[in-house]
Design a protein around this motif. Structure first.
Motif, PDB file in Angstrom:
ATOM      1  N   ALA A  23       4.962  -1.892  -5.144  1.00 55.32           N
ATOM      2  CA  ALA A  23       4.800  -3.345  -5.024  1.00 55.32           C
ATOM      3  C   ALA A  23       4.392  -3.714  -3.604  1.00 55.32           C
ATOM      4  N   VAL A  24       3.646  -4.801  -3.481  1.00 58.08           N
ATOM      5  CA  VAL A  24       3.253  -5.261  -2.156  1.00 58.08           C
ATOM      6  C   VAL A  24       4.439  -5.847  -1.395  1.00 58.08           C
ATOM      7  N   SER A  25       5.577  -5.965  -2.042  1.00 65.68           N
ATOM      8  CA  SER A  25       6.781  -6.440  -1.360  1.00 65.68           C
ATOM      9  C   SER A  25       7.189  -5.500  -0.230  1.00 65.68           C
ATOM     10  N   GLY A  26       6.669  -4.269  -0.257  1.00 64.54           N
ATOM     11  CA  GLY A  26       6.929  -3.345   0.840  1.00 64.54           C
ATOM     12  C   GLY A  26       6.097  -3.636   2.075  1.00 64.54           C
ATOM     13  N   LEU A  27       5.142  -4.571   1.961  1.00 69.00           N
ATOM     14  CA  LEU A  27       4.259  -4.922   3.073  1.00 69.00           C
ATOM     15  C   LEU A  27       4.561  -6.332   3.564  1.00 69.00           C
ATOM     16  N   ARG A  28       4.205  -6.607   4.796  1.00 71.14           N
ATOM     17  CA  ARG A  28       4.308  -7.977   5.297  1.00 71.14           C
ATOM     18  C   ARG A  28       3.419  -8.890   4.460  1.00 71.14           C
ATOM     19  N   SER A  29       3.872 -10.099   4.240  1.00 67.30           N
ATOM     20  CA  SER A  29       3.104 -11.040   3.429  1.00 67.30           C
ATOM     21  C   SER A  29       1.849 -11.472   4.169  1.00 67.30           C
ATOM     22  N   PRO A  30       0.829 -11.929   3.435  1.00 66.45           N
ATOM     23  CA  PRO A  30      -0.360 -12.451   4.111  1.00 66.45           C
ATOM     24  C   PRO A  30      -0.022 -13.575   5.090  1.00 66.45           C
ATOM     25  N   ALA A  31       0.928 -14.440   4.714  1.00 66.81           N
ATOM     26  CA  ALA A  31       1.303 -15.546   5.607  1.00 66.81           C
ATOM     27  C   ALA A  31       1.831 -15.010   6.933  1.00 66.81           C
ATOM     28  N   ASP A  32       2.657 -13.966   6.869  1.00 68.70           N
ATOM     29  CA  ASP A  32       3.203 -13.352   8.074  1.00 68.70           C
ATOM     30  C   ASP A  32       2.086 -12.743   8.917  1.00 68.70           C
ATOM     31  N   LEU A  33       1.205 -11.963   8.287  1.00 70.18           N
ATOM     32  CA  LEU A  33       0.127 -11.311   9.028  1.00 70.18           C
ATOM     33  C   LEU A  33      -0.830 -12.329   9.647  1.00 70.18           C
ATOM     34  N   MET A  34      -1.186 -13.355   8.904  1.00 65.99           N
ATOM     35  CA  MET A  34      -2.105 -14.358   9.427  1.00 65.99           C
ATOM     36  C   MET A  34      -1.500 -15.094  10.611  1.00 65.99           C
ATOM     37  N   GLN A  35      -0.208 -15.411  10.507  1.00 63.28           N
ATOM     38  CA  GLN A  35       0.467 -16.095  11.609  1.00 63.28           C
ATOM     39  C   GLN A  35       0.501 -15.218  12.854  1.00 63.28           C
ATOM     40  N   ARG A  36       0.789 -13.940  12.671  1.00 63.41           N
ATOM     41  CA  ARG A  36       0.844 -13.022  13.805  1.00 63.41           C
ATOM     42  C   ARG A  36      -0.538 -12.806  14.420  1.00 63.41           C
ATOM     43  N   TYR A  37      -1.566 -12.766  13.583  1.00 65.28           N
ATOM     44  CA  TYR A  37      -2.906 -12.503  14.095  1.00 65.28           C
ATOM     45  C   TYR A  37      -3.535 -13.726  14.741  1.00 65.28           C
ATOM     46  N   SER A  38      -3.478 -14.864  14.060  1.00 66.47           N
ATOM     47  CA  SER A  38      -4.229 -16.040  14.514  1.00 66.47           C
ATOM     48  C   SER A  38      -3.349 -17.220  14.906  1.00 66.47           C
ATOM     49  N   ASN A  39      -2.005 -17.004  14.845  1.00 66.77           N
ATOM     50  CA  ASN A  39      -1.077 -18.104  15.135  1.00 66.77           C
ATOM     51  C   ASN A  39      -1.379 -19.315  14.261  1.00 66.77           C
ATOM     52  N   SER A  40      -1.703 -19.019  13.003  1.00 67.37           N
ATOM     53  CA  SER A  40      -2.088 -20.062  12.058  1.00 67.37           C
ATOM     54  C   SER A  40      -1.691 -19.627  10.653  1.00 67.37           C
ATOM     55  N   ALA A  41      -1.648 -20.576   9.728  1.00 64.68           N
ATOM     56  CA  ALA A  41      -1.295 -20.278   8.340  1.00 64.68           C
ATOM     57  C   ALA A  41      -2.495 -19.806   7.535  1.00 64.68           C
ATOM     58  N   THR A  42      -3.642 -19.676   8.189  1.00 63.22           N
ATOM     59  CA  THR A  42      -4.840 -19.250   7.473  1.00 63.22           C
ATOM     60  C   THR A  42      -5.699 -18.402   8.412  1.00 63.22           C
ATOM     61  N   LEU A  43      -6.885 -18.071   7.963  1.00 65.00           N
ATOM     62  CA  LEU A  43      -7.860 -17.345   8.770  1.00 65.00           C
ATOM     63  C   LEU A  43      -9.149 -18.157   8.825  1.00 65.00           C
ATOM     64  N   PRO A  44      -9.917 -18.047   9.885  1.00 65.64           N
ATOM     65  CA  PRO A  44     -11.199 -18.756   9.936  1.00 65.64           C
ATOM     66  C   PRO A  44     -12.116 -18.289   8.812  1.00 65.64           C
ATOM     67  N   PRO A  45     -12.905 -19.191   8.231  1.00 63.89           N
ATOM     68  CA  PRO A  45     -13.865 -18.781   7.205  1.00 63.89           C
ATOM     69  C   PRO A  45     -14.773 -17.670   7.721  1.00 63.89           C
TER      70      PRO A  45
END
Length: 226
Positions: free
Chosen positions: A157-179
């Motif tokens: 299961a992907v539950s073993g990985l950080r969620s997209p929300a977590d990764l996006m926040q860590r990478y871009s300090n935002s809840a999303t990614l630039p288009p």
């Protein structure tokens, strides 16, 4: 340009997508013990420990490919199934991908090894908001053909990985990614250890909405000429 069939609700369309930024999230496990397991299995093939976790590797966008036949240099590469987040003008979408990596080069440098191999993507997209609430229920699987035998190579299961929300926040300090941004979201451990194959099959399953995104590719190892 990449081409995807997008499916959301009862609708579907086909889009051509240009990616301007490619990110591979490494060491992206949610659980410390799972991260350590992956670090140890890579250490077994000579890969040094990461400086911190997670890490975000910028890869040239020319390495993104949708193919059923991947050519690589030498016999020391292997695939990794991962969830992939794609940011388009109308929001976030999800597909499956393989962070195909040169394992011999990985011992010298992870960033170098990831740049040396193309990253293979599936051909379908799901709207992220349709899976966001049950993200942890999604399942990753991969099969590899090794020595002429098809074996289950990864499953979990992907539950073993950080969620997209977590990764996006860590990478871009935002809840999303630039288009125009595409992010590989991490992988799970290989059953029996990391090893090369002649064919790699991958899928992302949504057991809640009862659907899958799958893709497979053959691997041709080109000779290393000194």
């Amino acid at each position: 340009m990449l081409t995807f069939d997008r499916l959301w609700g009862e609708r579907r369309d086909r889009v051509a997508v240009q990616i301007d930024t490619l990110i591979v999230a490494g060491w992206a496990g949610r659980d410390h013990h799972a991260i350590e397991h992956h670090i140890e299995e890579l250490a077994a093939i000579g890969v040094p420990r990461p400086s911190s976790v997670p890490l975000f590797y910028r890869i040239g966008t020319g390495q993104l490919i949708q193919t059923g036949h991947l050519q690589v240099l030498g016999p020391d590469t292997s695939g990794e199934v991962e969830p992939v987040i794609v940011s388009l003008a109308d929001g976030l979408w999800v597909t499956v991908g393989s962070d195909h990596t040169d394992r011999k080069a990985e011992a010298a440098g992870v960033a170098l090894s990831k740049q040396l191999c193309s990253k293979v993507l599936g051909g379908s997209l799901w709207r992220y908001e349709e899976v966001e609430k049950h993200w942890d229920d999604l399942i990753l699987r991969a099969w590899a053909t090794i020595g002429g035998q098809r074996v289950l190579y990864q499953e979990g299961a992907v539950s073993g990985l950080r969620s997209p929300a977590d990764l996006m926040q860590r990478y871009s300090n935002s809840a999303t990614l630039p288009p125009g941004t595409l992010m590989f979201g991490g992988t799970i451990g290989a059953i029996g250890g990391i090893r090369p194959a002649t064919r790699f099959e991958m899928e992302l399953e949504d057991p809640v909405l009862k659907r899958k995104i799958g893709h497979a590719y053959d691997i041709e190892a080109l000779p290393v000429v000194a």
